[in-house]
Design an enzyme around this catalytic site. Structure first.
Site, short mmCIF file in Angstrom:
data_model
loop_
_atom_site.label_atom_id
_atom_site.label_comp_id
_atom_site.label_asym_id
_atom_site.label_seq_id
_atom_site.Cartn_x
_atom_site.Cartn_y
_atom_site.Cartn_z
N CYS A 155 0.86 -1.20 0.00
CA CYS A 155 0.00 0.00 0.00
C CYS A 155 0.89 1.24 0.00
CB CYS A 155 -0.96 -0.04 1.19
SG CYS A 155 -2.22 1.25 1.15
N ASP A 205 -8.95 -3.71 -7.44
CA ASP A 205 -8.49 -2.71 -6.48
C ASP A 205 -8.93 -1.32 -6.93
OD1 ASP A 205 -7.17 -1.05 -4.73
OD2 ASP A 205 -5.20 -1.99 -4.98
N HIS A 217 -7.76 -4.57 -3.08
CA HIS A 217 -6.67 -3.92 -2.37
C HIS A 217 -6.34 -4.72 -1.10
CE1 HIS A 217 -4.06 -0.54 -1.70
NE2 HIS A 217 -4.47 -0.44 -0.45
#
Length: 412
Positions: free
Chosen positions: A122, A170, A201
């Site tokens: 991330c 995502d 995600h």
């Protein structure tokens, strides 16, 4: 494997902490584990431990220390709100300077030996990319890095091998953003991109049940291990390690030596009969009392093919024996028949570093039972020893069990 907290000195003054996990071997190349917006959380610490199992000195630096030292958030709505606020306030450029200081600290650790890679998730995925551009790491892996499209002018500065993992679903990194990143790296010979169609995600985060995708996480990890093995080391001969494990079972018949080739939390699944075990105690019991002493005297493994990956071996083989004793793991409860059997078998074996972590073993149970004479194949689509011989490549006719085969000649 061992872990501890280390202190990192910042060039502009002050110190911050990092979670360091060292490999079972005691030394190895280094990997920076770059955090999500949740800080050096339990998940990130477990990720660092996993990289240490693979032979790396893994350091997860506390990159939010200038905002709030020791951030360790979960995934409740309040934690997510706090994490997003910290992410908004985080100074990327200062964070990269702190990562540079973390590299210095990593190289100073007594366990460190060799090169340094970076892997991030991330926010950390963006940082791993920028570490490759600015800090001269030897390899980088970015998992679902957010807002990377704002830094594509730095792609030309990336000289090391780099790998990107994205979830196909995502929303934080939509297809158009992925396409921009891929296009920006089109001239980079050592950039790899992988999209996991059904993943979203944070698909690697096994602490978030709504996001975790076990298949995508496993495949991405295997690919990442492959990159780091090629660029940083250490390199293991998994084929030889697997052969040694099998020798301890079948040649030397030594349960203790067999267990010594495996991780403490290893497991074995014999899929057709649900036999095997989880963890050192159960596995040792299985090997000592139910596997090794139940191997027929003339047991022979005939290899057909082998595929060796970065962290696993897949064997196609024949398991051949005379059924002169009850075989607990293969045909539990079936009294000895005295019959000779050849069974087509597939073994999928995963390693963590140089130790075996799991075995998934499949075999043709119906064929075996038919060869033993305890299952009548008459009228059933079940082959006997012919299936094993066909697996070896012998010219056994195809489609003989299909009633419609003879009538389909010449028809589309």
């Amino acid at each position: 494997m061992s872990s501890r907290k280390v202190t990192i000195e910042a060039q502009d003054g002050g110190t911050f902490s990092g979670y360091l996990s060292a490999p079972p071997s005691g030394s190895g190349p280094g990997i920076l584990v770059l955090q999500e917006i949740f800080g050096v959380s339990a998940h990130i610490r477990s990720v660092a431990d996993r990289w240490a199992e693979e032979g790396y000195v893994a350091l997860a630096p506390d990159l939010f220390w200038r905002l709030k030292p020791g951030v360790d958030l979960g995934f409740s709505p309040d934690d997510v709100k706090t994490a997003r606020e910290l992410g908004r306030r985080f100074d990327i450029d200062q964070g990269l300077r702190d990562i540079g200081d973390a590299i210095v600290a990593l190289k100073a650790q007594p366990e460190f030996k060799g090169k340094v890679g970076a892997v991030g998730y991330c926010l950390g995925g963006r940082l791993a990319f920028l570490a490759a551009a600015r800090l001269g790491v030897d390899a980088a892996v970015s998992y679902y890095g957010t807002r990377m499209d704002g830094h594509l002018g730095e792609v030309k500065s990336v000289r090391c091998p780099i790998m990107f993992h994205f979830g196909g679903k995502d929303a934080a990194v939509p297809p158009e953003t992925r396409d921009k990143i891929r296009a920006a790296f089109s001239a980079h010979d050592n950039a790899e991109f992988f999209v996991y169609a059904d993943a979203g995600h944070a698909f690697n985060n096994d602490r978030r049940s709504e996001a975790y995708d076990p298949f995508a996480a496993q495949l991405a990890r295997s690919r990442s291990i492959g990159l780091f093995r090629r660029t940083l080391g250490p390199r293991y001969d998994l084929s030889a390690l697997w052969d040694n494990h099998a020798d301890q079972e079948f040649k030397y018949r030594d349960a203790d030596a067999t267990m010594a080739t495996m991780t403490p939390d290893a497991y074995v699944n014999h899929i057709p009969t649900l036999t095997g075990g989880y963890g050192a105690m159960e596995l040792h019991r299985f090997y000592k009392y139910h596997f090794i002493p139940r191997l027929p005297a003339d047991t022979k493994l005939v290899p057909i093919s082998r595929t060796v990956g970065s962290d696993r071996v897949v064997d196609e083989l024949l398991f051949c024996f005379t059924h002169d004793c009850e075989i607990d793991f293969l045909a539990p409860g079936v009294a000895p028949t005295g019959k000779y059997v050849e069974v087509s078998t597939v073994a999928v074996v995963e390693f963590r570093g140089d130790k075996l972590y799991n075995e998934h073993i499949y075999w043709d149970q119906a064929s075996m039972l038919a060869q033993l004479g305890v299952l009548d194949p008459e009228g059933l689509p079940i082959a006997g020893i012919e299936s094993a011989r066909k697996a070896k490549g012998e010219p056994i006719p195809s489609n003989a069990m299909m009633p419609t085969w003879k009538n389909s000649e010449g028809k589309s």
